[in-house]
Design an enzyme around this catalytic site. Structure first.
Site, mmCIF file in Angstrom:
data_model
loop_
_atom_site.group_PDB
_atom_site.id
_atom_site.type_symbol
_atom_site.label_atom_id
_atom_site.label_comp_id
_atom_site.label_asym_id
_atom_site.label_seq_id
_atom_site.Cartn_x
_atom_site.Cartn_y
_atom_site.Cartn_z
ATOM 1 N N CYS A 2 0.949 -1.143 0.036
ATOM 2 C CA CYS A 2 -0.126 0.028 -0.022
ATOM 3 C C CYS A 2 0.857 1.192 0.285
ATOM 4 O O CYS A 2 2.096 1.074 -0.038
ATOM 5 C CB CYS A 2 -0.891 0.101 1.257
ATOM 6 S SG CYS A 2 -1.743 -1.343 1.420
ATOM 7 N N ARG A 50 -4.840 1.309 -1.366
ATOM 8 C CA ARG A 50 -4.490 -0.156 -0.851
ATOM 9 C C ARG A 50 -4.501 -0.997 -2.017
ATOM 10 O O ARG A 50 -5.205 -0.916 -3.054
ATOM 11 C CB ARG A 50 -5.920 -0.586 -0.202
ATOM 12 C CG ARG A 50 -5.942 -1.955 0.452
ATOM 13 C CD ARG A 50 -7.280 -2.156 0.945
ATOM 14 N NE ARG A 50 -6.937 -3.689 1.719
ATOM 15 C CZ ARG A 50 -8.122 -4.517 1.656
ATOM 16 N NH1 ARG A 50 -9.356 -4.078 1.434
ATOM 17 N NH2 ARG A 50 -7.850 -5.685 2.347
ATOM 18 N N ASN A 75 1.261 0.623 5.531
ATOM 19 C CA ASN A 75 1.773 -0.246 4.557
ATOM 20 C C ASN A 75 2.646 -1.566 4.766
ATOM 21 O O ASN A 75 3.500 -1.091 5.546
ATOM 22 C CB ASN A 75 2.593 0.664 3.634
ATOM 23 C CG ASN A 75 3.313 0.188 2.552
ATOM 24 O OD1 ASN A 75 3.133 -1.008 2.163
ATOM 25 N ND2 ASN A 75 4.613 0.660 2.292
ATOM 26 N N GLY A 76 2.295 -2.641 4.654
ATOM 27 C CA GLY A 76 3.101 -3.744 5.045
ATOM 28 C C GLY A 76 2.147 -4.935 5.219
ATOM 29 O O GLY A 76 1.232 -5.055 4.886
ATOM 30 N N ILE A 292 13.879 -13.600 -15.692
ATOM 31 C CA ILE A 292 14.186 -12.991 -16.715
ATOM 32 C C ILE A 292 15.463 -13.484 -17.479
ATOM 33 O O ILE A 292 16.072 -13.933 -16.782
ATOM 34 C CB ILE A 292 14.057 -11.496 -16.955
ATOM 35 C CG1 ILE A 292 15.231 -10.919 -15.752
ATOM 36 C CG2 ILE A 292 12.850 -11.104 -16.541
ATOM 37 C CD1 ILE A 292 15.410 -9.593 -15.876
ATOM 38 N N SER A 364 11.087 -13.108 -2.361
ATOM 39 C CA SER A 364 12.446 -12.899 -3.200
ATOM 40 C C SER A 364 13.349 -13.447 -2.071
ATOM 41 O O SER A 364 13.159 -13.827 -1.090
ATOM 42 C CB SER A 364 12.512 -11.475 -3.219
ATOM 43 O OG SER A 364 13.103 -10.852 -2.285
#
Length: 643
Positions: A2, A50, A75-76, A292, A364
């Site tokens: 967010c 959001r 945010n999180g 990629i 990741s």
């Protein structure tokens, strides 16, 4: 993920301009395209964008406690929110949603500022408590999620997830911080707590900021966490590898909770492959993996990603990218707001673009190199330290400093043959030596790059002071642990996590980082250094732990990161663009640079006499920033970090 934004009147209850707050929030639409929300009351305005991940129907923000006296914009992801919810319910708190956001307001009611100690995850949030007239800002321990703030001359405090949020406020000045310019050309980014603009700060990782109504000015950030690097009971490699596997598996497991499609980045490196291996063991369905590749074999590692994908039968998606993919130059200025010189931002943007076609959340492998000593520069630093240690610093400065003066410069030669560089390294202390090793442009290069007028503005300030300040607070003096600590405080949040946050958010993609699970980071910091860097092999304990899960060809191949052919670009397809930007009117009129040095860099690189690609890329990214933000002149003088 967010985006958050807000305006707070430090001096009273002046009405908040709704249109201004909405404009600030609109600049970060990409961070949360699903919903937006605004809360206004006298002297306080909170805004939110959001990206729905958990409790898709019930997690709208800003979100309130039971009586509406506490409100948060956040945010999180807090991964232990189910456990905290149960604990808070037993304490009498009533929940209206099933999302992690609501945990924050009740945790604040229960534990106050110490609530952040209970959160396990990544977060940046702003909370307003009407009863205590307190605005509370917080950022996660490792700096995964960003938070900018600024105190305006009229007594308003503004904040947001990106610098562009603050720039949308008409009261925010655009005056350059000269110290930040010096730091940018040293590190390739502006380290916390500075931003490129004077008066705009980044809340440092592991810090909170608490301000109350009618304060004369905002309080100073307060640290609530640090990497311990404490001495623990010694354990052997086998035991450490076994425990690391279990800790990584748990860190991955709690990050696989989502109500939207979830997958992983898979580069074929050790870290991302380890994460995918753990995910495969925890999932009943094939893991979605994204990578990629490049047509040029010199840059392509997609075969390693395919090898892991085939081993775990993942739903693998690979996109081939042209290594001459320089169409994103203009886009980078919009993404990063501040100048940002890590050229791997280009392929990172593309892999996030590819992942978003398949998933909304991606895990990741970021953080493994810092946490478990994976960078080759750690080996070089320890080798230099072994040479430095037998002689006292004063003697080394005189002896090796003098030798460095008489030996010719040989940057073109292989590292072991650069006698002058070696003598210079031996004449430095550990922090200065490491700083020169990680610098994009070294001290003498920056000195010639800057104009004499700008050097006077710096008043002798040098970017090495960033590392010195952190080293002064470091809980360890072990040579390896110290430089890991410095990277955890600077390179990780300032470069790696910034790069991934902006690139992923540009595509409304949430990225989660299991190797930065803070209990895992704390535990790893207590391991003996020789378990992390053994016989020249970085991340030794992780590689040992993953031997049952990954082939030797993945674990023990030479480390390679995302790379782009900058040197070739600047002598080929980007030659004219580079020439126009570096030597253009905007750079000249800035007053920051020595024109003769700029022309020399362009000429020597173009002729093939020297490789100045790192310097030229840094200059191009700085020009892009100037073009996008159009700052005013630097203010006079520098303030030391934390002052």
């Amino acid at each position: 993920m967010c985006g958050i934004a807000g305006i707070f009147d430090l001096n009273g209850r002046r009405p908040i301009d709704r249109a201004c707050l909405e404009g600030m929030n609109a600049t970060q639409f990409h961070r949360g395209p699903d919903e937006g929300g605004i809360h206004l009351e006298p002297g306080v305005g909170l805004a939110h964008r959001r990206l729905s991940i958990i409790d898709l129907k019930g997690g709208q923000q800003p979100l309130f406690n039971e009586d509406g006296s506490v409100v948060v914009t956040y945010n999180g992801e807090i991964y232990n929110f189910p456990e905290l919810t149960h604990e808070l319910q037993r304490a009498g708190h009533r929940f209206r949603t099933h999302c992690d956001t609501e945990v924050i307001v009740h945790a604040w009611e229960e534990w106050g500022e110490d609530c952040v100690q209970r959160f396990r995850g990544m977060f940046a949030f702003a909370l307003w408590d009407r009863h205590t007239q307190t605005l509370f800002l917080a950022r996660d321990r490792l700096g995964i999620k960003p938070l900018y703030y600024s105190e305006l001359p009229d007594g308003q405090l503004i904040f947001g997830s990106e610098l562009k949020v603050l720039l949308a406020h008409p009261g925010q000045t655009r005056e350059l911080d000269p110290c930040a310019v010096e730091e940018y050309f040293a590190y390739g980014y502006v380290p916390e707590p500075r931003s490129i603009l004077s008066g705009v700060h980044k809340l440092p990782p592991g810090h909170t900021l608490s301000v109350r109504r009618n304060q004369r000015s905002a309080a100073s950030p307060r640290a609530y966490w640090d990497v311990p690097f404490a001495t623990a009971a010694p354990i052997g490699m086998s035991e450490a590898a076994e425990e690391l596997t279990e800790r990584l598996r748990e860190a991955v497991r709690i990050r696989m909770v989502a109500e939207v499609p979830l997958g992983a980045f898979l580069s074929g490196g050790v870290d991302s492959s380890a994460v995918v291996a753990m995910m495969a063991g925890l999932s009943s369905e094939p893991v979605r993996t994204c990578s990629i590749g490049f047509a040029d074999p010199a840059y392509d590692e997609s075969r390693y990603a395919r090898e892991v994908a085939e081993r775990y039968a993942t739903d693998h998606h690979n996109r081939e990218v042209d290594p001459d993919d320089f169409a994103l130059l203009e886009r980078l200025g919009d993404l990063y707001d501040e100048p940002f010189a890590d050229s791997s931002a280009l392929p990172t943007y593309r892999v996030c673009e590819q992942a978003r076609r398949q998933v909304v959340v991606a895990l990741s492998g970021d953080g493994g190199d810092e946490t478990l000593a994976g960078y080759r520069r750690y080996r070089h630093h320890l080798a230099e330290e072994r040479l430095r240690n037998p002689l006292p610093l004063g003697l080394r400065r005189v002896l090796f400093g003098s030798l460095a003066q008489v030996y010719p410069k040989a940057d073109w030669a292989p590292r072991p043959l650069r006698a002058r560089a070696t003598f210079q390294a031996l004449a430095r202390d550990a922090v200065e030596g490491y700083f020169q090793g990680v610098s994009v442009l070294r001290d003498e290069q920056r000195s010639t790059l800057f104009s004499s007028a700008f050097r006077r503005e710096l008043q002798g300030y040098g970017a090495v002071e960033v590392l010195r300040a952190h080293a002064g607070r470091a809980p360890t003096d072990d040579p390896l642990s110290l430089v890991q600590y410095l990277d955890l405080k600077t390179y990780l949040p300032g470069d790696i996590l910034t790069k991934v946050d902006r690139a992923s958010m540009a595509h409304s993609l949430e990225v989660r980082v299991p190797l930065l699970d803070h209990p895992l980071v704390e535990w790893a910091s207590t391991l003996a250094p020789e378990l992390k860097l053994r016989d020249g092999e970085g991340k030794a304990v992780l590689k040992k732990a993953m031997e049952p899960y990954l082939p030797h060809s993945i674990l023990y191949r030479r480390k390679r990161g995302f790379a782009v052919p900058l040197a070739n670009w600047f002598r080929g397809p980007l030659r004219e663009v580079m020439h126009e930007r570096v030597l253009g009117e905007q750079m000249r009129d800035s007053g920051l640079f020595d024109e003769r040095t700029l022309r020399r860099l362009v000429d020597e690189h173009g002729r093939g006499a020297r490789d100045h690609s790192a310097a030229l890329w840094s200059l191009m990214m700085f020009q892009t920033f100037l073009d996008k933000v159009q700052p005013t002149s630097p203010r006079s003088g520098c303030v030391l970090p934390g002052a």
